[in-house]
Design an enzyme around this catalytic site. Sequence first.
Site, mmCIF file in Angstrom:
data_model
loop_
_atom_site.group_PDB
_atom_site.id
_atom_site.type_symbol
_atom_site.label_atom_id
_atom_site.label_comp_id
_atom_site.label_asym_id
_atom_site.label_seq_id
_atom_site.Cartn_x
_atom_site.Cartn_y
_atom_site.Cartn_z
ATOM 1 N N LYS A 1 0.853 -1.554 0.035
ATOM 2 C CA LYS A 1 -0.090 0.187 -0.054
ATOM 3 C C LYS A 1 0.837 1.181 0.003
ATOM 4 O O LYS A 1 0.636 2.123 -0.666
ATOM 5 C CB LYS A 1 -1.088 -0.072 0.941
ATOM 6 C CG LYS A 1 -1.976 -1.067 1.029
ATOM 7 C CD LYS A 1 -2.990 -1.260 2.366
ATOM 8 C CE LYS A 1 -4.139 -2.021 1.882
ATOM 9 N NZ LYS A 1 -3.790 -3.307 2.173
ATOM 10 N N GLU B 1 -2.995 6.501 8.252
ATOM 11 C CA GLU B 1 -3.776 7.350 7.276
ATOM 12 C C GLU B 1 -4.695 8.169 8.289
ATOM 13 O O GLU B 1 -4.985 7.462 9.245
ATOM 14 C CB GLU B 1 -4.474 6.755 6.263
ATOM 15 C CG GLU B 1 -3.361 6.189 5.256
ATOM 16 C CD GLU B 1 -4.397 5.628 3.903
ATOM 17 O OE1 GLU B 1 -3.769 5.279 2.932
ATOM 18 O OE2 GLU B 1 -5.607 5.505 4.387
ATOM 19 N N HIS C 1 -14.309 -3.192 9.259
ATOM 20 C CA HIS C 1 -13.712 -2.986 8.121
ATOM 21 C C HIS C 1 -13.809 -4.108 6.665
ATOM 22 O O HIS C 1 -13.235 -4.165 5.917
ATOM 23 C CB HIS C 1 -12.150 -2.958 8.392
ATOM 24 C CG HIS C 1 -11.740 -1.730 9.446
ATOM 25 N ND1 HIS C 1 -12.224 -0.339 9.162
ATOM 26 C CD2 HIS C 1 -11.345 -2.084 10.486
ATOM 27 C CE1 HIS C 1 -11.794 0.479 10.476
ATOM 28 N NE2 HIS C 1 -11.334 -0.856 11.116
ATOM 29 N N ARG D 1 -7.568 -8.078 -8.475
ATOM 30 C CA ARG D 1 -8.172 -9.293 -8.803
ATOM 31 C C ARG D 1 -9.637 -9.167 -9.076
ATOM 32 O O ARG D 1 -10.097 -8.127 -9.045
ATOM 33 C CB ARG D 1 -7.922 -10.105 -7.512
ATOM 34 C CG ARG D 1 -8.334 -9.495 -6.110
ATOM 35 C CD ARG D 1 -8.323 -10.426 -5.079
ATOM 36 N NE ARG D 1 -8.534 -9.408 -3.723
ATOM 37 C CZ ARG D 1 -9.608 -9.070 -3.109
ATOM 38 N NH1 ARG D 1 -10.768 -9.130 -3.709
ATOM 39 N NH2 ARG D 1 -9.478 -8.488 -2.192
#
Length: 704
Positions: free
Chosen positions: A116, A200, A235, A325
């Site tokens: 990421k 973040e 999440h 994917r």
Amino acid sequence: MFTKILIANRGEIACRVAATARRMAVKTVAVYSDADAGAKHVTACDEAIHIGASAPKESYLRWEKIIAAAQATGAQAIHPGYGFLSENEEFAKACSKAGLVFIGPPASAIKAMGLKAESKQLMEKAGVPLVPGYHGANQSPELLQAEADRIGYPVLIKASAGGGGKGMRAVDKSEDFAAALASCKREAINSFGDDAVLIEKYVQRPRHIEIQVFGDMHGNYVYLFERDCSVQRRHQKVLEEAPAPGMTPEMRAQMGLAAVAAARAVNYVGAGTVEFIVEPAREVVEGESLNAAGPPQGVMAPSGGSAAHQVASVGAFYFMEMNTRLQVEHPVTEAITGQDLVEWQLRVASGEKLPKAQDELRIMGHAIEARICAENPDNNFLPATGTLHVYGLPTCTTFERADDAVRVDSGVREGDTISPYYDSMVAKLIVHGATREQALARMDTALAQTHIVGLATNVQFLRHVTTSPSFANAQLDTALIPRESAVLFKQEKVGLQMATAAMVADMLVQEQTLASQANVNGWIDPWAQRDGWRSHGASNREFMLEFHGEPHTALFTRLHDGGLQLSIDGNTAALRYTPVAHGALDVRYGELRSSVHLYKNGEVAHVFSAQGATQIVAIDALAHAGEVHAEVGRLTAPMPGKVVSFSVKAGDAVKKGQPLAVMEAMKMEHTIAAPADGTVAELLYAPGDQVADGAELLRMEVAA
């Protein structure tokens, strides 16, 4: 086009890929573990190869065995599905080295988007907007704490190599950061073999909107519009829909072009999803901009849109990640576009150009997907295991056409066992309608027709979510579930009276069926009848019941004139019932009336109706004679799994609610807390031990 492919996955996605391959006359090879020897996906394919023990690391993650299976069976390509090896750069490379086509993006694209931190740096260069955060290589806990303090709370800790909600923690204040970081890193190393994280800014009340992109080997790219995946727990997504409510054509084009730019930046090939965090904007009437601005970029507005309610429009958006994917929620995109995305994958991987250009794609109507999972929402979504004694699905199709009104993608059958080794998802229920309102109505009906007995599921919870004010009115964000918790959890839609009446009515029907079987050559043996008839007076039958843990008493009376009465805790009313189609009973108790399905599993009667579902227990006192109840202070595993850690040792004093141990099952961590104040007497397992459901983990001496 390929003549044979191997599907390197299991469950519903393996069945899903096999269905399209069969339609395209492409042969398929399944792989399976010990636990999946009799699984549905094994029989859905033309051939099957055993690849190892039940644990994924000994089977579905052993790419060398999968490649060997492909070579042994003459497969030309490998479809990875999603999860497991689908985003594994080394697996993609190994396929190519073995002369096999990996039905997915190039290994270089997987690598670029797999970490990421690096992917965000790449997106920044490509001009894709990013959430403020720290994506650096320095993983010192002290530095990460300092960066979180600099960004400002709340922050989100995310595993750099993660996905699917694994290795992710939201932190509200500085003093909680260190503990959350340690937990996140532990889960990340267990799930991905890499404990690197990024930090973040946690956007308040964000929406989660993703764009489906496709690229081919000839440099062509398209986006197949968006999906709103804002409704989440832990999440992880619960419901997905397409198109996103409140999306304007202008914002759709901006997000779509940004997603295509992201794909171009890594020379992407195949199906991919670019996920964005989206801030809320002003309230607009649904359909306002669509009607005013028309449908640019090949977008056709859904027909029959309603302006009766306000929906949150889409504001600023930030790149979150790219999933390299096919996504779990791809069926909603198929429903609104009429395209088979697995067919697209096969065609692109075999070297063909994209089946359609951007200006040929249209949005048709609205689609919603619900993930049916083996879990208990009222107990913090604790995963469940067990046998599917009843697995009743709504009137629908399996995957045949992309625009079916009701579709179920499932990798299990009645009688199958949901094990602790894999993800808790049982099936995906997808509905499609001309408008969002029609899709919502179809979803509620389809969920009501979904009858599962043998283990806890989230089916009723999904009904509560889809009918909640926020979801029904498209007030969507990732905090919808906690915001609507008052109407989502511990909701009983079928009360004691109807549950008892249904149980008694079903018992009477079963007895009548047995009596009819005693009819020999037209003669009815009166001694074989179970109708309770007496020559005088009334026939009474008493039942001891348990409903949501509370004891109740019912008295059933068959009057001399044939009438039926039922008294529940002293409240008496007439009982009437009529068998109707498909095994249902029309039950009337006093002023109450409902059409129900009832299934017995031991002493437990499972009642399903249009209003909801519940369970009631008819207690057999003789069956429980001599039982010894568990002693206070005995802490047991709530499901099969692995002991991750203990936070206490023998002799420690603990307070009620204090975390004692962490278990891992179905890819999730679960905390075991103290039920009362007391002292830890003994730890019975060590970290890393596998334990069975109900195993005693530790003993406590409860304070007086």
